[in-house]
Structure formats: C-alpha cells, structure tokens
Design a protein around this motif. Structure first.
Motif, PDB file in Angstrom:
ATOM      1  N   UNK A  44      53.807  60.052 -45.314  1.00  0.00           N
ATOM      2  CA  UNK A  44      52.793  59.949 -44.276  1.00  0.00           C
ATOM      3  C   UNK A  44      53.531  59.708 -42.965  1.00  0.00           C
ATOM      4  N   UNK A  45      53.187  60.492 -41.953  1.00  0.00           N
ATOM      5  CA  UNK A  45      53.736  60.297 -40.613  1.00  0.00           C
ATOM      6  C   UNK A  45      52.595  59.846 -39.706  1.00  0.00           C
ATOM      7  N   UNK A  46      52.861  58.816 -38.929  1.00  0.00           N
ATOM      8  CA  UNK A  46      51.868  58.276 -38.003  1.00  0.00           C
ATOM      9  C   UNK A  46      52.546  58.138 -36.652  1.00  0.00           C
ATOM     10  N   UNK A  47      51.819  58.495 -35.613  1.00  0.00           N
ATOM     11  CA  UNK A  47      52.342  58.310 -34.261  1.00  0.00           C
ATOM     12  C   UNK A  47      51.269  57.653 -33.416  1.00  0.00           C
ATOM     13  N   UNK A  48      51.623  56.543 -32.816  1.00  0.00           N
ATOM     14  CA  UNK A  48      50.720  55.807 -31.942  1.00  0.00           C
ATOM     15  C   UNK A  48      51.242  55.929 -30.515  1.00  0.00           C
ATOM     16  N   UNK A  49      50.435  56.543 -29.654  1.00  0.00           N
ATOM     17  CA  UNK A  49      50.757  56.662 -28.235  1.00  0.00           C
ATOM     18  C   UNK A  49      49.550  56.103 -27.486  1.00  0.00           C
ATOM     19  N   UNK A  50      49.722  54.927 -26.910  1.00  0.00           N
ATOM     20  CA  UNK A  50      48.593  54.261 -26.260  1.00  0.00           C
ATOM     21  C   UNK A  50      47.505  53.977 -27.284  1.00  0.00           C
ATOM     22  N   UNK A  51      46.299  54.443 -27.005  1.00  0.00           N
ATOM     23  CA  UNK A  51      45.195  54.217 -27.949  1.00  0.00           C
ATOM     24  C   UNK A  51      45.037  55.368 -28.946  1.00  0.00           C
ATOM     25  N   UNK A  52      45.830  56.432 -28.783  1.00  0.00           N
ATOM     26  CA  UNK A  52      45.724  57.594 -29.667  1.00  0.00           C
ATOM     27  C   UNK A  52      46.590  57.408 -30.911  1.00  0.00           C
ATOM     28  N   UNK A  53      45.997  57.691 -32.076  1.00  0.00           N
ATOM     29  CA  UNK A  53      46.707  57.624 -33.350  1.00  0.00           C
ATOM     30  C   UNK A  53      46.648  59.003 -33.994  1.00  0.00           C
ATOM     31  N   UNK A  54      47.815  59.581 -34.264  1.00  0.00           N
ATOM     32  CA  UNK A  54      47.910  60.862 -34.958  1.00  0.00           C
ATOM     33  C   UNK A  54      48.482  60.602 -36.340  1.00  0.00           C
ATOM     34  N   UNK A  55      47.931  61.295 -37.337  1.00  0.00           N
ATOM     35  CA  UNK A  55      48.336  61.057 -38.724  1.00  0.00           C
ATOM     36  C   UNK A  55      48.561  62.386 -39.431  1.00  0.00           C
ATOM     37  N   UNK A  56      49.595  62.428 -40.275  1.00  0.00           N
ATOM     38  CA  UNK A  56      49.891  63.595 -41.097  1.00  0.00           C
ATOM     39  C   UNK A  56      50.210  63.144 -42.508  1.00  0.00           C
ATOM     40  N   UNK A  57      49.602  63.782 -43.469  1.00  0.00           N
ATOM     41  CA  UNK A  57      49.884  63.578 -44.887  1.00  0.00           C
ATOM     42  C   UNK A  57      50.599  64.826 -45.375  1.00  0.00           C
ATOM     43  N   UNK A  58      51.765  64.682 -45.977  1.00  0.00           N
ATOM     44  CA  UNK A  58      52.570  65.847 -46.358  1.00  0.00           C
ATOM     45  C   UNK A  58      51.954  66.662 -47.482  1.00  0.00           C
ATOM     46  N   UNK A  59      51.132  66.035 -48.331  1.00  0.00           N
ATOM     47  CA  UNK A  59      50.531  66.762 -49.450  1.00  0.00           C
ATOM     48  C   UNK A  59      49.149  66.184 -49.756  1.00  0.00           C
ATOM     49  N   UNK A  60      48.131  66.986 -49.501  1.00  0.00           N
ATOM     50  CA  UNK A  60      46.747  66.557 -49.713  1.00  0.00           C
ATOM     51  C   UNK A  60      46.483  66.160 -51.176  1.00  0.00           C
ATOM     52  N   UNK A  61      47.217  66.775 -52.094  1.00  0.00           N
ATOM     53  CA  UNK A  61      47.047  66.475 -53.510  1.00  0.00           C
ATOM     54  C   UNK A  61      47.420  65.059 -53.886  1.00  0.00           C
ATOM     55  N   UNK A  62      48.226  64.395 -53.071  1.00  0.00           N
ATOM     56  CA  UNK A  62      48.622  63.018 -53.359  1.00  0.00           C
ATOM     57  C   UNK A  62      47.419  62.079 -53.377  1.00  0.00           C
ATOM     58  N   UNK A  63      46.344  62.472 -52.702  1.00  0.00           N
ATOM     59  CA  UNK A  63      45.151  61.616 -52.632  1.00  0.00           C
ATOM     60  C   UNK A  63      44.484  61.454 -53.995  1.00  0.00           C
TER      61      UNK A  63
END
Length: 173
Positions: free
Chosen positions: A63-82
């Motif tokens: 999982x990659x997360x980037x917080x810039x100010x109040x914005x949070x961006x999220x990426x999951x490398x594989x949807x199947x992991x859920x």
C-alpha cells in the motif's frame, strides 16, 4: 475484533523530505493493520513534497499513501489482497471500491491513485507495471519480494538508498 497476525515480511516505512534530502524511517509493524492509523502517523510528519508511507504485507502486496496538506492519495498494489487482508480491505473501503469476488480475479490489478507519484517522476504506466510484476502466478519473471517493488519505486523517486537502509532495519537484514 482479533488483531491480524504480523508477518516477518511485513513492514511500514515513512518517507519525507528534510533539508532538501529524502529521509526514510521505519514505522511500527502494527500500523500495517490499520489504514487510519497509518494516515494519522503520516500526517504528523511535515515534509516539503508531502509524506509518503509504504507498507508491505506478507510479501504479497503493498500500500502506498501520500499525504500532501489535507489531501490523501492511496494505492493498493493488488485489489485481490482485500479478500484476505484487513489493510487491503480498508483501502478499498476508503476508495469506495467493493471487494471483488474471487472468481473475478485472474491477474494483479492495482486500485487507487496510480498518479500518486506522477509529479515526482513516476507515471501511472510505470507504477502499474511495477504492481503487475508482483503477480506470483504469472509466467513472466515476477520479483521475489514486495520489497523489490517498493525499492524500485523508491529508486525512481530518488530515495532508493534511504529506503534500502530503512528496509534493512524493518526486515532485520
């Protein structure tokens, strides 16, 4: 609710810029089970280019997360992991994406913001290619470890050495 087991291959790394230099530190493994907790920790670290969190789980996905100010961006490398991992399920819930049915999954599909690092020099196509290389069922030559994928991202973004040092600490190498 029972706490999920933490694997010896689980890691969470925080990356930030300080004095025009990238720094990477190890976060407690316990944050790999809680998206809200991970975001909360990232918000506490000020950084010029935003704060980045990279968490690898069970040598299966990241999982990659980037917080810039109040914005949070999220990426999951594989949807199947859920299907099997609480953190991945929490990411899909955050993104308002339903957990897929197992029979609908025949390849690694990332979910979330593939442009999360575009302004830092890693475009959507490259990031999708990194995620797809984690397909352990593929006939292609997949990487052996999630850490390889994360190190590849780090190298492209300019903090490869800092990430390598942090991963050595996190994984006890």
């Amino acid at each position: 609710m029972a706490m999920p087991e933490v694997s010896e291959t689980d890691f969470a790394i925080i990356v930030f810029r300080e004095d025009d230099q990238w720094e990477a530190d190890v976060l407690p493994e316990t944050v790999t089970a809680d998206l809200a907790g991970l975001v909360r920790v990232l918000r506490q670290q000020p950084s010029i280019a935003g704060t980045i969190g990279l968490a690898g789980i069970d040598d299966y996905f990241f999982v990659a997360i980037r917080v810039v100010g109040s914005q949070v961006s999220v990426l999951l490398s594989d949807i199947g992991a859920a299907l099997d991992y609480p953190l991945a399920e929490q990411v899909l819930e955050y993104l308002d994406i339903p957990v897929p049915d197992e029979e609908d999954l025949d390849q690694v599909l990332p979910a979330g913001d593939l442009s999360i690092f575009a302004d830092l020099g890693l475009d959507e196509m490259e990031l999708a290619a990194i995620c797809s290389r984690l397909d352990v069922d593929s006939d292609d030559d997949p990487w052996d470890h999630v850490e390889d994928a994360v190190e590849s991202i780090a190298a492209r973004l300019g903090f490869g050495l800092a990430m390598e040092r942090a991963l050595d600490v996190a994984l006890g190498s």
